[in-house]
Design an enzyme around this catalytic site. Structure first.
Site, mmCIF file in Angstrom:
data_model
loop_
_atom_site.group_PDB
_atom_site.id
_atom_site.type_symbol
_atom_site.label_atom_id
_atom_site.label_comp_id
_atom_site.label_asym_id
_atom_site.label_seq_id
_atom_site.Cartn_x
_atom_site.Cartn_y
_atom_site.Cartn_z
ATOM 1 N N LYS A 190 11.082 -1.976 1.955
ATOM 2 C CA LYS A 190 9.716 -2.675 1.246
ATOM 3 C C LYS A 190 9.959 -4.103 1.061
ATOM 4 C CE LYS A 190 8.405 1.859 -0.316
ATOM 5 N NZ LYS A 190 8.241 2.979 -1.397
ATOM 6 N N GLN A 202 9.420 3.034 -7.774
ATOM 7 C CA GLN A 202 10.049 3.883 -6.843
ATOM 8 C C GLN A 202 10.207 5.167 -7.521
ATOM 9 O OE1 GLN A 202 10.158 3.377 -3.477
ATOM 10 N NE2 GLN A 202 10.514 5.203 -2.973
ATOM 11 N N ASP A 258 0.181 1.114 -5.695
ATOM 12 C CA ASP A 258 0.959 2.355 -4.994
ATOM 13 C C ASP A 258 -0.382 3.427 -5.248
ATOM 14 O OD1 ASP A 258 2.842 3.621 -3.636
ATOM 15 O OD2 ASP A 258 3.899 4.257 -5.235
#
Ligand code: NDP
Length: 294
Positions: free
Chosen positions: A55, A99, A122
């Site tokens: 990422k 994450q 996200d």
């Protein structure tokens, strides 16, 4: 019957990334705002380390400011919350990605809830999850894996109206938002899970079959309706003795070779949904920066 088309997630992701790169450059030229993405990782989970590294690399390739915060596994909940608060307040950061999974005993939900909705690229906090559930896609950040999966589904089946979609898996991260997107696309949607009865028979009724389970090659050839589009979200590492002792390989939740005999189109693992997930994270970050720039 001829073999199904393999949906090329890498090519689809590359097209999204090209658009994001151009959009980021245009935004900076017009407003001076450079999109900024902060990725927060806690602990040493090897798979998470790989995802975070890719990422970061992709954010840089898009011309973004890319920041990584790596915290030890014994980080306290309050410490993590303080980091999120500082990123919420940082005007050079437009997207914050926490994450997952977090090491125990950290609880992800209260932390995700503190991410500013306008930086929740996200799409996991309750504001964005609520907007997705309401179909308010103009203001929501749609979670990246479901958003990427939809692009691939549409590439293989442009007209989704009235199609029966079966989503196997009901997680907040994948199953539920994909179901919401398919519903918004006028599919008739069934969500299946570990308590669903006669899953193979249900799957055989699916024009669009999405597997988001986390069980290696669970979906067999005879679960797939002829002509279906099959989206394999699963990422499972399994032993690969043929590659040498102790070696592993990645497989999805679908028996790809078997499914190809029946389906019209299937996504491979790797090279299907995975690359699209990262591409959609970049797209969401650009959207966040664009909104911040007014
Ligand atoms: P979760 O573990 O959160 O959810 C799994 C879901 O599968 C649950 O709803 C569970 O049902 C259901 N399930 C488990 N076993 C069965 C079974 N035997 N039959 C039917 N349903 C079952 O996983 P995620 O949604 O987070 O992820 C799913 C997969 O997708 C994983 O392999 C993950 O690695 C992968 N993934 C891939 C991404 C990508 O970029 N490609 C991104 C995110 C995830 P129940 O609710 O009843 O327990």
């Amino acid at each position: 019957m001829s073999q199904a088309t393999i949906i090329d997630g890498k090519a689809a992701a590359a097209a999204v990334i090209d658009t994001v790169k151009a959009g980021a450059a245009a935004l900076e030229a017009r407003t001076g705002v450079r999109p900024g993405l902060a990725v927060v990782i806690v602990g040493e989970d090897p798979a998470s380390q790989v995802y975070v590294a890719s990422k970061g690399r992709m954010a840089e390739a898009c011309g973004f400011k890319s920041v990584k915060h790596a915290l030890p596994a014994d980080t306290a909940q309050a410490e993590l919350a303080a980091l999120v608060a500082s990123l919420n307040a940082d005007p050079t950061i437009h997207g914050i990605l926490l994450q997952l999974p977090l090491p125990k005993p950290l609880d992800p939900l209260p932390i995700i809830a503190t991410i500013a909705p306008e930086k929740d690229v996200d799409g996991l906090n309750e504001v964005n999850a609520g907007r997705v559930a309401l179909g308010d896609f103009g203001r929501a950040f749609v979670p990246c894996t479901p958003a990427g999966s939809m692009v691939l589904i549409r590439s293989a089946m442009p007209d989704l109206r009235g199609r029966h979609a079966v989503v196997v898996g009901r997680s907040n991260l994948v199953g539920k938002p994909i179901a919401a997107l398919l519903l918004a696309a006028d599919c008739t949607v069934t969500i299946a899970h570990s308590r669903t009865r006669d899953l193979p028979a249900l799957c055989r009724t699916a024009d669009v079959l999405v597997a988001a389970v986390g069980r290696p090659e669970m979906v067999k050839a005879d679960w797939v309706k002829p002509g279906a589009v099959v989206i394999d979200v699963g990422i499972n590492r399994v032993p690969a003795p043929e590659k040498g002792e102790g070696k592993t390989r990645l497989v999805g939740d679908v028996d790809l070779d078997g499914a190809r005999a029946n389906a019209a189109a299937v996504t491979p693992v790797p090279g299907g949904v995975g690359p699209m997930t990262i591409a959609m994270l970049m797209e969401n970050t650009l959207v966040a920066a664009t909104r911040a720039a007014g």
